[in-house]
Design a protein around this motif. Structure first.
Motif, short mmCIF file in Angstrom:
data_model
loop_
_atom_site.label_atom_id
_atom_site.label_comp_id
_atom_site.label_asym_id
_atom_site.label_seq_id
_atom_site.Cartn_x
_atom_site.Cartn_y
_atom_site.Cartn_z
N GLN A 20 -3.77 3.64 10.44
CA GLN A 20 -4.37 3.51 9.17
C GLN A 20 -3.55 3.09 8.24
O GLN A 20 -4.07 2.39 7.38
N LEU A 21 -2.45 3.38 8.16
CA LEU A 21 -1.37 2.93 6.86
C LEU A 21 -1.41 1.35 7.13
O LEU A 21 -1.33 0.62 6.06
N THR A 68 0.58 -1.13 0.05
CA THR A 68 -0.01 -0.10 -0.04
C THR A 68 0.93 1.30 0.17
O THR A 68 1.96 1.15 0.29
N PHE A 110 1.32 5.39 1.30
CA PHE A 110 1.02 6.20 2.10
C PHE A 110 0.40 7.36 1.66
O PHE A 110 0.58 8.04 0.38
N LYS A 111 -0.70 7.67 2.30
CA LYS A 111 -1.58 9.06 2.05
C LYS A 111 -1.27 10.14 2.94
O LYS A 111 -1.60 9.93 4.33
N ARG A 130 -2.83 -2.38 -2.64
CA ARG A 130 -4.16 -1.88 -2.17
C ARG A 130 -3.86 -0.42 -1.76
O ARG A 130 -2.85 0.12 -1.17
N LYS A 131 -4.89 0.51 -2.66
CA LYS A 131 -4.78 1.94 -2.51
C LYS A 131 -5.44 2.10 -1.18
O LYS A 131 -6.45 1.91 -0.70
N SER A 132 -4.84 3.42 -0.75
CA SER A 132 -5.46 4.28 0.64
C SER A 132 -6.59 4.89 -0.03
O SER A 132 -6.77 5.66 -0.99
N ARG A 133 -7.86 4.94 0.62
CA ARG A 133 -8.91 5.58 0.55
C ARG A 133 -9.10 6.83 1.10
O ARG A 133 -8.57 7.13 2.19
N HIS A 157 -3.98 -0.85 6.12
CA HIS A 157 -4.36 -1.15 4.58
C HIS A 157 -3.19 -2.18 4.19
O HIS A 157 -3.71 -2.93 3.10
N GLU A 183 -2.29 10.42 6.79
CA GLU A 183 -2.84 9.12 7.56
C GLU A 183 -1.87 8.83 8.80
O GLU A 183 -0.85 9.40 8.78
#
Length: 254
Positions: free
Chosen positions: A228-229, A218, A220-221, A251-254, A232, A224
């Protein structure tokens, strides 16, 4: 530490200056004695030897009174710093695999998250898990399982680039941190790692066998937090396990 070393160098220079001054003063006195009305028939070589002996007599007590205590303090501080560095290293290193432990890799990830947030750089992480690891322990024993952990840890560490980090997150799970890396190139990196593991024969004691790993990836957004990271990455790893293992799932962060 630098201050103690500087003090030792300064004291050493001072002692050397005193010794040299004593040497040349004594040498001059020995040479000018005849001009002062004192009989002096020694040769120049004897005068030099006499001055050197006097300088040595002056230097030894100065060394033991000044330089020796400073040098002992320097050595003492150096050993203390080495011990502190070793303890710090041990605190963040997994004793079995010799890569970072959960604490060490978590600290590394938090630092990478802060850098990515600050400089607006991509950051990708991957959670890798050894497939059917419990069966290895049950069938071949924990020593065989430990060898597998060490071998895979070494394989992961060798496959990563200089800024990347890997640590044993727990049990048979490994966390990989890929700074300055987006999701697509990050997936390619861990896909190469997965393929490399699947092609490697691992020594289980009684025999050699092939093993596989599943990896969830995944990116990092910004904004976050760590929980949360990691969630994911865990979900991506779960999807890889559910999909049949020996897979990489991004898997992309939402």
């Amino acid at each position: 530490m630098k201050e103690t070393r500087s003090e030792a160098l300064s004291a050493g220079r001072a002692v050397l200056a005193i010794v040299l001054i004593a040497f040349f003063v004594e040498l001059l006195i020995m040479q000018f004695l005849p001009y002062l009305g004192y009989a002096h028939h020694d040769t120049l070589l004897f005068s030099i030897l006499d001055a050197a002996i006097l300088s040595l007599v002056i230097a030894l007590p100065i060394y033991w009174l000044v330089l020796s205590p400073i040098n002992q303090e320097y050595v003492k501080r150096l050993k203390a710093e080495d011990q502190a560095e070793e303890m710090t290293h041990m605190a963040i290193t997994d004793p079995l695999t010799r890569i970072m432990n959960r604490r060490g890799i978590t600290v590394g990830l938090l630092d990478a998250m802060a850098q990515a947030e600050r400089y607006h750089m991509p950051l990708t992480i991957a959670m890798a898990d050894i497939d059917h690891f419990k069966e290895i322990n049950d069938t071949f024993g924990h020593q065989a399982g430990d060898r597998v952990l060490k071998d895979i840890a070494a394989l992961l560490a060798d496959a990563l680039r200089m800024p990347d980090k890997v640590g044993r997150y727990g049990g048979e799970e490994f966390l990989i941190v890929l700074p300055h890396t987006g999701l697509v190139p990050g997936r390619k990196i861990v896909e190469r790692i997965r393929a490399s593991v699947s092609k490697t024969s691992f020594d289980l004691g009684a025999k050699k066998t092939r093993l596989t790993i599943s990896i969830g990836v995944t990116q990092f957004k910004p904004g976050e937090d760590l929980e949360q990271l990691m969630s994911h990455a865990d979900r991506a790893l779960y999807d890889a396990k559910k999909g049949g293992r020996n897979l990489v799932v991004a898997r992309k962060s939402r």
